[in-house]
Design an enzyme around this catalytic site. Structure first.
Site, short mmCIF file in Angstrom:
data_model
loop_
_atom_site.label_atom_id
_atom_site.label_comp_id
_atom_site.label_asym_id
_atom_site.label_seq_id
_atom_site.Cartn_x
_atom_site.Cartn_y
_atom_site.Cartn_z
N LEU A 141 0.81 -1.22 0.00
CA LEU A 141 0.00 0.00 0.00
C LEU A 141 0.85 1.26 0.00
O LEU A 141 0.52 2.24 -0.69
CB LEU A 141 -0.93 -0.01 1.21
CG LEU A 141 -2.10 -0.98 1.15
CD1 LEU A 141 -2.72 -1.16 2.53
CD2 LEU A 141 -3.15 -0.51 0.16
N THR A 189 9.48 7.05 2.96
CA THR A 189 10.42 6.39 3.86
C THR A 189 10.34 4.88 3.67
O THR A 189 9.26 4.32 3.49
CB THR A 189 10.18 6.75 5.34
OG1 THR A 189 9.08 5.99 5.87
CG2 THR A 189 9.92 8.24 5.50
N ASP A 213 13.43 3.65 10.16
CA ASP A 213 12.70 2.72 11.02
C ASP A 213 11.84 3.59 11.92
O ASP A 213 12.37 4.32 12.77
CB ASP A 213 13.70 1.89 11.84
CG ASP A 213 13.01 0.89 12.77
OD1 ASP A 213 11.79 1.04 13.02
OD2 ASP A 213 13.70 -0.02 13.28
N ASN A 249 1.67 4.88 7.20
CA ASN A 249 1.32 3.60 6.60
C ASN A 249 2.14 2.43 7.14
O ASN A 249 1.68 1.29 7.12
CB ASN A 249 1.50 3.68 5.08
CG ASN A 249 1.43 2.33 4.42
OD1 ASN A 249 0.36 1.75 4.27
ND2 ASN A 249 2.59 1.81 4.01
N SER A 254 -5.37 2.62 9.07
CA SER A 254 -5.88 1.60 9.98
C SER A 254 -6.49 0.49 9.13
O SER A 254 -6.08 0.28 7.98
CB SER A 254 -6.91 2.22 10.93
OG SER A 254 -7.37 1.27 11.87
N TYR A 282 -2.45 -7.43 16.97
CA TYR A 282 -2.59 -6.52 15.82
C TYR A 282 -3.80 -5.62 16.03
O TYR A 282 -3.71 -4.40 15.86
CB TYR A 282 -2.74 -7.32 14.53
CG TYR A 282 -3.13 -6.46 13.34
CD1 TYR A 282 -2.19 -5.68 12.69
CD2 TYR A 282 -4.45 -6.42 12.88
CE1 TYR A 282 -2.55 -4.88 11.61
CE2 TYR A 282 -4.81 -5.64 11.81
CZ TYR A 282 -3.86 -4.87 11.18
OH TYR A 282 -4.23 -4.07 10.12
N LYS A 289 -3.99 -1.35 16.38
CA LYS A 289 -4.80 -0.49 15.53
C LYS A 289 -5.88 0.23 16.34
O LYS A 289 -6.24 1.38 16.03
CB LYS A 289 -5.43 -1.29 14.38
CG LYS A 289 -4.42 -1.76 13.34
CD LYS A 289 -3.70 -0.60 12.67
CE LYS A 289 -2.83 -1.05 11.51
NZ LYS A 289 -2.10 0.09 10.88
N THR A 300 -1.95 -7.37 -1.08
CA THR A 300 -0.66 -6.83 -0.63
C THR A 300 0.20 -7.97 -0.10
O THR A 300 -0.21 -9.13 -0.04
CB THR A 300 -0.85 -5.80 0.50
OG1 THR A 300 -1.22 -6.47 1.70
CG2 THR A 300 -1.90 -4.76 0.13
#
Length: 283
Positions: free
Chosen positions: A19, A37, A61, A88, A139, A153, A157, A188
């Site tokens: 993404l 980045t 990082d 992201n 998100s 996870y 979020k 992805t």
């Protein structure tokens, strides 16, 4: 194609693939400038060659707070301003709560929550001084609902969404807009290269079989089949359209499956609250 005066400048984390790369491509194709980045410096060499000075690639990082602030300052120096900041960078973790080790749990929060927090803190003085800007937090439907074996996870979020909703109220008077993008499923590398796995306990084999289709984790990274989900470019165009609007909702659903996921989650939550006779769902 935007002119040099009308170009927006984007700051996009985790832009090396998936993404993040799609968001970078969409912004560049719209004529904008991007500071992207990445973890690996060569990840965007093809885009760098194609778009030249409109793309600045920085190795970062996001869990390293001091470095985040340094890279944000480099980005501002490079283009003179930031207009759209897209948090992201992220990763997933397959682990029943009992299975998650301390290092795995902390790594999940460091990337998905603290990484976004550090970038947000780093850009806010600049955006406040300009009296403008747009912070986009990436998100997912997992930031509202949960799934067994994905609880850490989900927690990361949920934490991202919690501080971002408060942030939106804090910075609105400064002319800063905040978006929480709740994504559904897209094709992805998230479930493959970006996925981490806790050491499995046999007690949860049946659960993994029912939820994931296999008790075996990690799954075979060489066995990745064709993904029939929408391509990342679909998500990128939806985000670009949202950013192009002068205003819009705090939460934007991206992906054909996202609205149905959210409906199920919220109905389940409503039904649980309604077990308390004092609770009345607003009409």
């Amino acid at each position: 194609m935007a002119t040099s005066l009308s170009r927006r400048t984007w700051f996009i984390t985790g832009a090396g693939r998936g993404l993040g790369r799609a968001f970078t491509v969409a912004a560049l194709e719209a004529g904008d400038e991007v500071v992207a980045t990445v973890r690996k410096a060569e990840a965007l060499s093809d885009l760098q060659e194609a778009h030249g000075e409109r793309l600045q690639v920085l190795q970062l990082d996001v869990t390293e707070r001091e470095t985040v602030f340094e890279m944000v300052q480099r980005a501002i120096v490079a283009f003179g301003k930031l207009d759209v900041v897209v948090n992201n960078a992220g990763c997933g973790l397959v682990a029943a709560i009992e299975e998650a080790g301390e290092a795995e749990a902390r790594a999940m929060m460091e990337t998905n929550f603290f990484g976004a927090l550090w970038v947000t803190q780093a850009v806010l003085p600049h955006l406040r001084a300009r009296g403008a800007g747009h912070i986009v937090q990436i998100s997912s439907v997992g930031g509202v609902g949960t799934m067994p074996t994905m609880g850490l996870y989900n927690a990361s979020k949920w934490a991202l969404e919690g501080f971002s909703e408060a942030l939106a109220a804090e910075v609105a008077s400064f002319g800063i807009r905040v978006t929480i993008a709740e994504l559904g499923g897209f094709a992805t590398d998230w479930a493959w290269g970006s996925m981490r796995f806790a050491e499995p306990l046999p007690a949860y084999d049946a659960l993994r079989e029912s939820v994931l289709g296999s008790a075996k984790v990690p799954w075979d990274m060489e066995a990745k089949g064709a993904d029939t989900s929408a391509g990342t470019e679909v998500a990128a165009q939806a985000l670009l359209a949202h950013v192009d609007r002068k205003d819009g909702p705090l939460r934007v659903l991206i992906g054909a499956d996202a609205p149905e996921h959210l409906r199920v989650v919220l109905e389940r939550r409503r039904d649980d609250y309604q077990k308390d006779a004092r609770f009345r769902w607003p009409t």
